[in-house]
Design a protein around this motif. Structure first.
Motif, PDB file in Angstrom:
ATOM      1  N   ARG A 161      49.851  44.937  64.656  1.00 36.40           N
ATOM      2  CA  ARG A 161      50.234  43.523  64.816  1.00 36.40           C
ATOM      3  C   ARG A 161      51.415  43.380  65.775  1.00 36.40           C
ATOM      4  O   ARG A 161      51.479  42.455  66.574  1.00 36.40           O
ATOM      5  N   VAL A 162      52.376  44.304  65.648  1.00 32.87           N
ATOM      6  CA  VAL A 162      53.534  44.258  66.555  1.00 32.87           C
ATOM      7  C   VAL A 162      53.059  44.383  68.004  1.00 32.87           C
ATOM      8  O   VAL A 162      53.485  43.618  68.880  1.00 32.87           O
ATOM      9  N   ALA A 163      52.127  45.312  68.225  1.00 33.07           N
ATOM     10  CA  ALA A 163      51.604  45.506  69.582  1.00 33.07           C
ATOM     11  C   ALA A 163      50.923  44.238  70.078  1.00 33.07           C
ATOM     12  O   ALA A 163      51.098  43.827  71.237  1.00 33.07           O
ATOM     13  N   ALA A 164      50.158  43.565  69.188  1.00 31.69           N
ATOM     14  CA  ALA A 164      49.458  42.337  69.581  1.00 31.69           C
ATOM     15  C   ALA A 164      50.457  41.248  69.950  1.00 31.69           C
ATOM     16  O   ALA A 164      50.310  40.560  70.967  1.00 31.69           O
ATOM     17  N   VAL A 165      51.512  41.094  69.111  1.00 31.99           N
ATOM     18  CA  VAL A 165      52.517  40.048  69.380  1.00 31.99           C
ATOM     19  C   VAL A 165      53.215  40.317  70.713  1.00 31.99           C
ATOM     20  O   VAL A 165      53.362  39.423  71.548  1.00 31.99           O
ATOM     21  N   VAL A 166      53.612  41.569  70.947  1.00 35.82           N
ATOM     22  CA  VAL A 166      54.281  41.915  72.207  1.00 35.82           C
ATOM     23  C   VAL A 166      53.345  41.657  73.390  1.00 35.82           C
ATOM     24  O   VAL A 166      53.751  41.124  74.427  1.00 35.82           O
ATOM     25  N   GLY A 167      52.069  41.990  73.206  1.00 32.97           N
ATOM     26  CA  GLY A 167      51.085  41.765  74.271  1.00 32.97           C
ATOM     27  C   GLY A 167      50.972  40.295  74.625  1.00 32.97           C
ATOM     28  O   GLY A 167      50.986  39.920  75.805  1.00 32.97           O
ATOM     29  N   VAL A 168      50.877  39.451  73.596  1.00 33.34           N
ATOM     30  CA  VAL A 168      50.765  37.998  73.827  1.00 33.34           C
ATOM     31  C   VAL A 168      52.018  37.488  74.529  1.00 33.34           C
ATOM     32  O   VAL A 168      51.943  36.683  75.475  1.00 33.34           O
ATOM     33  N   GLU A 169      53.178  37.987  74.103  1.00 29.38           N
ATOM     34  CA  GLU A 169      54.431  37.551  74.739  1.00 29.38           C
ATOM     35  C   GLU A 169      54.460  37.961  76.216  1.00 29.38           C
ATOM     36  O   GLU A 169      54.850  37.177  77.075  1.00 29.38           O
ATOM     37  N   LEU A 170      54.028  39.180  76.508  1.00 25.36           N
ATOM     38  CA  LEU A 170      53.991  39.645  77.905  1.00 25.36           C
ATOM     39  C   LEU A 170      53.067  38.783  78.747  1.00 25.36           C
ATOM     40  O   LEU A 170      53.389  38.413  79.885  1.00 25.36           O
ATOM     41  N   LEU A 171      51.913  38.445  78.156  1.00 30.08           N
ATOM     42  CA  LEU A 171      50.966  37.580  78.882  1.00 30.08           C
ATOM     43  C   LEU A 171      51.598  36.234  79.193  1.00 30.08           C
ATOM     44  O   LEU A 171      51.454  35.689  80.286  1.00 30.08           O
ATOM     45  N   GLY A 172      52.297  35.696  78.186  1.00 31.49           N
ATOM     46  CA  GLY A 172      52.978  34.408  78.366  1.00 31.49           C
ATOM     47  C   GLY A 172      53.994  34.478  79.489  1.00 31.49           C
ATOM     48  O   GLY A 172      54.050  33.598  80.348  1.00 31.49           O
ATOM     49  N   ILE A 173      54.791  35.549  79.481  1.00 29.87           N
ATOM     50  CA  ILE A 173      55.819  35.715  80.531  1.00 29.87           C
ATOM     51  C   ILE A 173      55.161  35.800  81.901  1.00 29.87           C
ATOM     52  O   ILE A 173      55.607  35.159  82.865  1.00 29.87           O
ATOM     53  N   LEU A 174      54.069  36.552  81.994  1.00 28.79           N
ATOM     54  CA  LEU A 174      53.344  36.687  83.268  1.00 28.79           C
ATOM     55  C   LEU A 174      52.822  35.343  83.749  1.00 28.79           C
ATOM     56  O   LEU A 174      52.892  35.008  84.932  1.00 28.79           O
ATOM     57  N   ALA A 175      52.292  34.561  82.789  1.00 26.67           N
ATOM     58  CA  ALA A 175      51.758  33.235  83.147  1.00 26.67           C
ATOM     59  C   ALA A 175      52.864  32.344  83.686  1.00 26.67           C
ATOM     60  O   ALA A 175      52.710  31.658  84.700  1.00 26.67           O
ATOM     61  N   PHE A 176      54.040  32.373  82.998  1.00 28.25           N
ATOM     62  CA  PHE A 176      55.170  31.566  83.463  1.00 28.25           C
ATOM     63  C   PHE A 176      55.624  32.002  84.848  1.00 28.25           C
ATOM     64  O   PHE A 176      55.937  31.184  85.703  1.00 28.25           O
ATOM     65  N   TYR A 177      55.648  33.310  85.085  1.00 29.98           N
ATOM     66  CA  TYR A 177      56.067  33.847  86.377  1.00 29.98           C
ATOM     67  C   TYR A 177      55.110  33.382  87.479  1.00 29.98           C
ATOM     68  O   TYR A 177      55.539  32.932  88.548  1.00 29.98           O
ATOM     69  N   ALA A 178      53.803  33.441  87.169  1.00 33.71           N
ATOM     70  CA  ALA A 178      52.805  33.022  88.163  1.00 33.71           C
ATOM     71  C   ALA A 178      52.964  31.546  88.487  1.00 33.71           C
ATOM     72  O   ALA A 178      52.944  31.141  89.655  1.00 33.71           O
ATOM     73  N   LEU A 179      53.177  30.737  87.442  1.00 34.75           N
ATOM     74  CA  LEU A 179      53.374  29.290  87.650  1.00 34.75           C
ATOM     75  C   LEU A 179      54.610  29.037  88.516  1.00 34.75           C
ATOM     76  O   LEU A 179      54.590  28.205  89.418  1.00 34.75           O
ATOM     77  N   HIS A 180      55.682  29.795  88.227  1.00 33.13           N
ATOM     78  CA  HIS A 180      56.919  29.636  88.978  1.00 33.13           C
ATOM     79  C   HIS A 180      56.697  29.962  90.455  1.00 33.13           C
ATOM     80  O   HIS A 180      57.167  29.244  91.342  1.00 33.13           O
ATOM     81  N   ARG A 181      55.954  31.039  90.732  1.00 32.19           N
ATOM     82  CA  ARG A 181      55.672  31.438  92.112  1.00 32.19           C
ATOM     83  C   ARG A 181      54.853  30.374  92.823  1.00 32.19           C
ATOM     84  O   ARG A 181      55.122  30.012  93.967  1.00 32.19           O
TER      85      ARG A 181
END
Lengths: 202, 176
Positions: B144-164
């Motif tokens: 579960r910890v791995a899943a939560v971290v994965g979702v958070e990383l995806l979110g960060i990547l999405a925000f970064y892409a939007l920012h770019r």
């Protein structure tokens, strides 16, 4: 012979309340300022308004100017911020490259009709073609091209003004020159062409 | 067309050829120098003759307005200080005792209440923290910890892409 005072000295005197020093500073930078803003808004009156706003902001912030820094870098940084603020609030209508090209051809045609051959030659078709090509490249490329080739600033100075790494400025300049070369070559300017066709379809 | 004009035009063409040749050959410095020479011929937009005067007038008007505002602000501040000093000098014998009494009364009544509220709030936070820790301990497994971290990383990547994307469109959309 009168020694010309440096920009930093004029800025210091203007800050102390010398109207003459500020006037001289404005006179020195009036043309570069208007040309810089003009490259982004393509409207002379608006370019003058933005330049005037830039000069006013410079005056209001003279107390923050560090005389160790080159005045022109600081000045263009302020002017750039004024221009970006304006462009953010008042988004200029976006035009397609085709529309711009069409407009350029029309303007060139009208120009040719109204000007004598001597005037045309004096103005320089090549120079006009370069100016038109600059207006067609990406805005961030246009910015570095204007600062480098029109205002004669160095790459580190441009990097300071734009807040970019020196390597990025170098890359932008390289790509901008490539784009300009492509646009001009496509219009028939270049070593192979004997007589360019400004109105030629690209 | 006079000979000077023809010579100028030929010079421009030579510079253009030199630039394009350097550009094609990948000679950065030569291309940079050649284009700089070429740009000297690009017509510059000249500001109107009244431009400098207009700019100086605007700046000096702003300066005069600012000086007036500063003068008004200083006068108002001085008047306030004088008024406060006069009030303190003339009214202190009458009001001084009452003011001190009022402050002592208010502090005596409010400070205990503030301490009590702060203690209750702190207790609540500690309880919530404890409950949270118990729930987390019961639910969290390595998977579960791995899943939560994965979702958070995806979110960060999405925000970064939007920012770019937003950054790229900022100036580019304003003007072609």
């Amino acid at each position: 012979m009168a020694v010309q005072r440096s920009d930093a000295e004029l800025a210091r005197d203007a800050r102390s309340g010398s109207e003459a020093a500020y006037r001289e500073l404005v006179a020195r930078y009036a043309t570069p300022a208007v040309n810089f803003t003009y490259r982004f808004v393509h409207d002379r009156a608006l370019a003058e308004d933005l330049a005037q706003e830039g000069f006013l902001r410079v005056y209001q912030r003279l107390n923050t100017y560090d005389p160790e820094r080159k005045f022109s870098s600081w000045f263009f940084q302020v002017l750039r911020n004024v221009t970006i603020d304006y462009l953010r609030v008042n988004r200029l209508p976006t035009k397609s490259l085709d529309a711009l090209q069409e407009e350029g051809h029309r303007a060139a045609a009208v120009d040719r009709e109204s000007a004598s051959p001597e005037e045309l030659a004096g103005r320089g078709e090549l120079a006009s073609a370069i100016a038109a090509a600059v207006s067609r490249i990406r805005p961030d490329y246009r910015e570095v091209v204007t600062l480098r080739y029109q205002e004669g600033l160095t790459q580190p100075e441009i990097a300071e003004i734009l807040g970019l790494p020196a390597g990025t400025v170098k890359t932008y300049l390289h790509r901008a020159r490539k784009e300009l070369a492509e646009i001009l070559s496509a219009q028939g300017w270049g070593p192979a062409a004997t007589e360019p066709t400004a109105g030629k379809t690209v | 067309m006079n000979s000077d004009t023809i010579r100028d035009r030929n010079m421009e063409r030579n510079q253009l050829d030199a630039w394009l040749t350097a550009e094609q050959g990948g000679d950065e410095d030569a291309a940079d120098t050649a284009l700089a020479h070429l740009f000297a011929a690009v017509p510059k937009v000249q500001p109107r003759s009244v431009f400098v005067e207009q700019v100086v007038t605007t700046a000096w008007r702003w300066r005069a307005r600012r000086q007036r505002l500063l003068a008004v602000a200083w006068t108002a501040a001085a008047a306030l200080v004088l008024a406060a000093a006069a009030i303190a000098y003339f009214a202190y014998p009458l009001l001084g005792g009452s003011v001190v009494k009022a402050i002592a009364y208010l502090s005596g009544h409010t400070v205990p209440w503030l301490i009590a509220y702060a203690s209750v709030a702190l207790h609540g936070w500690l309880t919530l923290g404890h409950v949270g820790a118990v729930i987390a301990a019961a639910l969290m497994t390595p998977g579960r910890v791995a899943a939560v971290v994965g979702v958070e990383l995806l979110g960060i990547l999405a925000f970064y892409a939007l920012h770019r994307i937003a950054g790229a469109g900022r100036l580019g959309d304003a003007q072609v």
